[in-house]
Each structure stands twice: as C-alpha cells, then as structure tokens.
Design an enzyme around this catalytic site. Structure first.
Site, PDB file in Angstrom:
ATOM      1  N   SER A  17      16.708   3.481  -6.324  1.00  0.00           N
ATOM      2  CA  SER A  17      16.258   2.789  -5.102  1.00  0.00           C
ATOM      3  C   SER A  17      16.891   3.347  -3.834  1.00  0.00           C
ATOM      4  CB  SER A  17      16.533   1.271  -5.197  1.00  0.00           C
ATOM      5  OG  SER A  17      15.877   0.721  -6.319  1.00  0.00           O
ATOM      6  N   HIS A  64      -8.401  -5.604  -2.269  1.00  0.00           N
ATOM      7  CA  HIS A  64      -7.053  -5.442  -1.706  1.00  0.00           C
ATOM      8  C   HIS A  64      -7.088  -4.467  -0.529  1.00  0.00           C
ATOM      9  CE1 HIS A  64      -4.546  -7.591  -4.706  1.00  0.00           C
ATOM     10  NE2 HIS A  64      -5.565  -7.332  -5.504  1.00  0.00           N
ATOM     11  N   CYS A 116      -7.617 -11.490  -2.761  1.00  0.00           N
ATOM     12  CA  CYS A 116      -7.774 -11.565  -4.209  1.00  0.00           C
ATOM     13  C   CYS A 116      -7.584 -13.014  -4.685  1.00  0.00           C
ATOM     14  CB  CYS A 116      -6.824 -10.589  -4.898  1.00  0.00           C
ATOM     15  SG  CYS A 116      -7.237 -10.262  -6.634  1.00  0.00           S
ATOM     16  N   LYS A 128      32.622  11.884  -3.499  1.00  0.00           N
ATOM     17  CA  LYS A 128      32.792  12.170  -4.925  1.00  0.00           C
ATOM     18  C   LYS A 128      31.545  11.836  -5.763  1.00  0.00           C
ATOM     19  CE  LYS A 128      36.386  13.409  -6.079  1.00  0.00           C
ATOM     20  NZ  LYS A 128      36.923  14.795  -6.091  1.00  0.00           N
ATOM     21  N   GLU A 185      -5.004  -3.944   1.755  1.00  0.00           N
ATOM     22  CA  GLU A 185      -3.699  -3.354   2.091  1.00  0.00           C
ATOM     23  C   GLU A 185      -3.535  -1.951   1.535  1.00  0.00           C
ATOM     24  OE1 GLU A 185      -2.765  -6.007  -1.601  1.00  0.00           O
ATOM     25  OE2 GLU A 185      -4.221  -5.905   0.037  1.00  0.00           O
TER      26      GLU A 185
END
Length: 553
Positions: free
Chosen positions: A14, A520, A383, A193, A522
């Site tokens: 992430s 959808h 949706c 490190k 988006e």
C-alpha cells in the site's frame, strides 16, 4: 518493438505502486509515447470479483467486462489508453491456464514445474496484455507486480520479469522499485535501512533496480539520498523522493521534476518529445481554488474502508475540478441510520447511495433515500442505490408495503427488484443465471449502450444515449414498472435488447434532482473531462445549498 518497465514494491504494501506507475505512464504519454499498463496480482483467486471489499477494496470493471484490481482505475484516470481483461491477471489465472494445457497434453508428458512452465506462462500473459493495448502497439508497457519483494507469492512473477528482461536484452526493459523510508519520531530522522534491505532482497533474486522511488512523509534530504545510492548501487540521480501530497494529481509533476521520465527514456533508448504537463498543473490549480463548497453524504456499509469506493471518490473529485467546487464527502454508516434515524443528514447538500451487496444496512440506506426524496435534497443512487430508491418509492409512494429485492427477502410477495435470469452480453451472446449459479464471474458485466427517453433529466445530462459499465445480478422487475410509473416514477433509459430499466428519475415537479442508475458511471470518469452525471449532481448540490440559504434569508 515494445519496451517494458517493471514496477516492484518493497518493505510494506500500500505504498502506491499503482499511482507511481500511472504517473510515470502519464508523463511518458505527454511526451508523445503510446503507453499501456498491466497489473500482476500474486493471489490465487481467479479475479477479485468475489473478494470482500475489506480484503481487497474496490473491484474495477473494464469496458470488456473484466473484474479487476482497483489500480486499473488509476491507470485509466491517468492515461488515455483503456484497460481490458488482459491488463490484469492473477496467480489463479496463470495456474488455471497451465493446468488446462497439461490436461490437454500440450507439455508432451513433461514434469510441469514453476520454472519454466509457470514463469513462461507469466511472460506470455505479459506480452499478450501489452499486444492487446487499445492504443495500438505501445512504445512502453509498464508492468506493476503486486505484493512486496520477499513475499513467497510474488517470487514466480519476479523470476518471470528477470527472465523476460534477460531475453529481451539490454535497453529493452528496466526496473523501478518503490520502497519506504520511514520517519522515526523518537529519533527525529528518516531511516534508510529498510530500503537498503529491500533492494538487497531484490538483488538476491537477480534484479538490480535502475530507479528507486523512495516513499516518505516528507522530502528526503540529500544526505539520505546519497546513503541510499551508495548501499543500493543505484546512481544518486536515480534515487527519487516521493513524499505525501494532498492530491495524487501532483505526482506526475513531482516525478518529472526529479527526472524520472528522462532516466527511463535513457535506459530504454527512447528519444521522445519534451514532456507537456500543463494539463496536470491546470487540474491541480482548479482543485485548489474552488468557488463553491458543498457536503455530500455517501451512505454505505463499507464507509470505514474508503478504498471500497475509490473510483466513486475520484469521480466526485473530478466533478469538483470541473465545477470549481470543493466537495466534502461525509461517510455515513447505513446501520447507524437504522438505529438512530436520519436527523444526522439534515446538513447535507446531497445524498449518494453507492453500489453494494447483501442485506446488512439496506434499511438504513432506504431511510436515507426517503429523507432525500421528502426533503427535496439531490439524490444519486448507483446500482444498489437505484434499486433501493425504487423499493422506497414502491413502499412509500405507490403503497406496496412489502416491496423488496429477492436478494434481501427471497420470499417477498412484491418482488420489485429480482435476479436477472437472462440477458445479452456486450458481444450479443445470451447469458443465463439462476439462484444456484456460482458467485464468481456470473454478473452482468462491462459496457452496454442504451437509448435515453426524450425530455428527461437523463437526456439533459447524457444526450440521446448512454454507454456505461455494469456489475450486478439484480434488476428492477418490469412487472411492477406500470404501477411505479403510475405513481410518478420515470424510467428514463432501458436496454434495447432485454428492455431492462437502466435509469430512473423523479419528474422535476416532484423533485429537483433525483436520479438512479443501474450502471457504474464512476468507472468512466477521468480528471481530464470529469463525468456529466457527477458534474450535474454537484451542480444540483450547489443549487440545493443556495436555495436553502435563500429560504433562511
């Protein structure tokens, strides 16, 4: 001939490999190169379609109906090349393909092993994905390898990348490694490190990175960069600092200012035109200098993990850019609305109910729909959000008190929303489903075009037709549509083949802006152009805010 850039990650997951890869692609595209991106996911699932949002985050749907990693959404938002199914593959798909070949006898009795059979298959998938790019034969294919260097799951992918680099020869492939340089507050300094060890781990398997992208919460000072260069055997100018910023759309300029695209082009022996990043600068300028400010409530059950709504959040951000508006998103847990009522929604300028699955929290979402309809607050249902808007209207306006979806109550006598049992896919083939069908890969997926009813709000937003991406199993039941329409609800778009309701709205005499969409939207929004539906939604929120202020005055 296509050149390859492999992007790996180290220390922790992430860190933003997808954003880094997409930003590099954006810079190279601005230099006139044709670019595509691929994402390699080391998990054994065939695709993320059945994975929990808490485990995986959003599932991004491509134009050709693939359920893919959310990083493909970043790719499409940063460059003009559209992603396809071939742009994302998993360990599960690789093993499935190899086992199928073994069963057919393709390996002629050989012992099937990770090396060479799995690694060869990975290379074949990479080259096939690059060759299928919608931009034509790409000059550069950027390949993001998921996971973290040192993970067992990633080893076959890293080995395949090493072999592929060797096979293609010098100046045909290079490696960019994204790593973490943490700031230790008690010591008051950045620590190099972890990066040194991550690069060492990468070199143990035969890969020497050409460029290091060093993630930190602040710019990395020259002394630390020199230390990283010395112990990682990477030139000092190839140690690039990537610090936290308030907008991901600042990253292309940050990387370009430190010469990332120059380093890549030199290594790959490419000589394109100079970069032109004015578009990105203008986007950031608009984002940081809004003329309006609105608050939109997003009502869902995954609100503690906003990665589940990544494309939706970005689509609202794009709309904010193109309407000169600061959009504050307030995440509202639908289960809290079930327990405490809708008083907490009173300050909102608009309400949005996104897609989702399962019964949990649905009555809270229906309460939010009811509030938006009765209070005349702009509402957008996507949706599941459209299905719940229809259920609420059926119950509270039409009088079908037991109206529900068979997803939540299989025995409801008023099946306003029900399982789609037959439809046509984007290639025109008939798809059939039952309640007993597998969960994986059995939804209505991908882009489909349909005409819009003249004179509707939908037509004012989209024009004569709409072409958006789908991911759903349930649909408004046509048997109840006459009753819904008699109550005032408008079905403003239908599929041409199956006559499935795609968009619904309330007439402006009943509500200033109330829209539900089965698709959808988006997934097709980009920062370059925004999206007409989200721009209209934000403009409606501004109008609601101004009307409310005028009423108080």
């Amino acid at each position: 001939m296509t050149k390859y850039v492999f992007v790996t990650g180290g220390v922790v997951s992430s860190l933003g490999k997808g954003i880094a890869a997409a930003s590099l692609a954006a810079i190279l595209e601005s230099r006139g190169l044709k670019v595509t991106l691929l994402k390699l996911d080391p998990y054994i699932n065939v695709d993320p379609g059945t994975m929990s949002p808490f485990q995986h985050g959003e599932v991004f749907v491509t134009e050709d109906g693939a359920e893919t990693d959310l990083d493909l959404g970043h790719y499409e938002r940063f460059i003009s090349t559209k992603m396809r199914k071939a742009n994302n593959f998993t360990t599960g798909q690789i093993y499935e393909s190899v086992i199928r070949k073994e069963r057919r006898g393709d390996y002629l009795g050989k012992t099937v092993q990770v090396i060479p059979h799995i690694t060869n298959e990975i290379q074949a998938f990479i080259e096939r994905g690059a060759a299928s790019a919608t931009c034509g034969e790409p000059d550069v294919a950027i390949v993001e390898i998921g996971g973290t260097v040192g993970d067992i799951e990633s080893l076959p992918f890293l080995e395949a990348a090493r072999q592929m680099s060797l096979r293609l020869g010098r100046n045909s492939a290079c490696f960019v490694h994204l790593t973490l340089v943490p700031f230790i507050a008690t010591a008051g300094e950045l620590k190099t490190k972890p990066t040194q060890h991550s690069v060492q781990k990468l070199r143990e398997i035969g890969i020497s990175p050409h460029v290091l992208l060093c993630r930190a919460d602040r710019p990395i000072p020259d002394d630390e960069s020199k230390k990283i260069s010395l112990f990682s055997n990477v030139p000092e100018d190839a140690v690039i600092s990537v610090w936290d910023v308030d907008s991901i759309y600042k990253i292309p300029q940050m990387l370009h200012d430190q010469g990332l695209d120059r380093l890549i082009c030199e290594e790959l022996r490419l000589d394109p035109q100079p970069a032109d990043l004015r578009m990105w600068s203008e986007l950031v300028e608009k984002l940081q200098n809004p003329k309006h400010e609105v608050t939109i409530g997003m009502v869902g059950k995954y609100v503690d993990l906003t990665e589940s709504y990544k494309s939706l959040i970005e689509a609202l951000r794009h709309a904010s850019i193109h309407t000169s508006t600061k959009v504050n998103i307030e995440y509202i847990d639908s289960e809290e609305l079930e327990a405490n009522g809708t008083a907490s929604l009173a300050h909102l300028d608009a309400v949005l109910v996104p897609g989702g699955f399962g019964r949990r929290g649905t009555e809270g979402k229906i309460a939010a729909v009811r509030y938006a309809r009765e209070a005349k607050v702009p509402y957008l249902g996507i949706c599941l959000g459209m299905q719940l808007a229809v259920i609420e209207f059926a119950r509270d306006v039409v009088g079908l008190k037991q109206a529900n979806s068979t997803e939540f109550d299989p025995n409801t006598p008023e099946r306003v929303v029900a399982l789609i049992t037959e439809w046509y896919d984007r290639e025109g083939k008939v798809e059939k489903r039952t309640e007993d069908s597998d969960l994986g890969g059995t939804m209505r997926l991908g882009s489909q075009r349909c005409p819009i009813k003249p004179g509707t709000l939908a037509e004012a937003i989209y024009g004569k037709d709409v072409n958006e991406r789908h991911r759903h199993r349930y649909e408004v039941n046509n048997r109840f549509v006459p009753q819904l329409e008699a109550g005032g609800l408008v079905i403003s778009a239908r599929t041409p083949s199956e006559d499935l309701p795609e968009m619904m709205e309330l007439p402006r005499a009943m509500h200033p802006w109330f829209v539900g969409v089965q698709f959808h939207p988006e997934f097709t929004s980009t920062p370059r152009d925004g999206h007409p539906l989200f721009k209209s939604f934000v403009q409606a929120a501004i109008a609601c805010q101004q009307a409310r202020a005028g009423a108080k005055a």
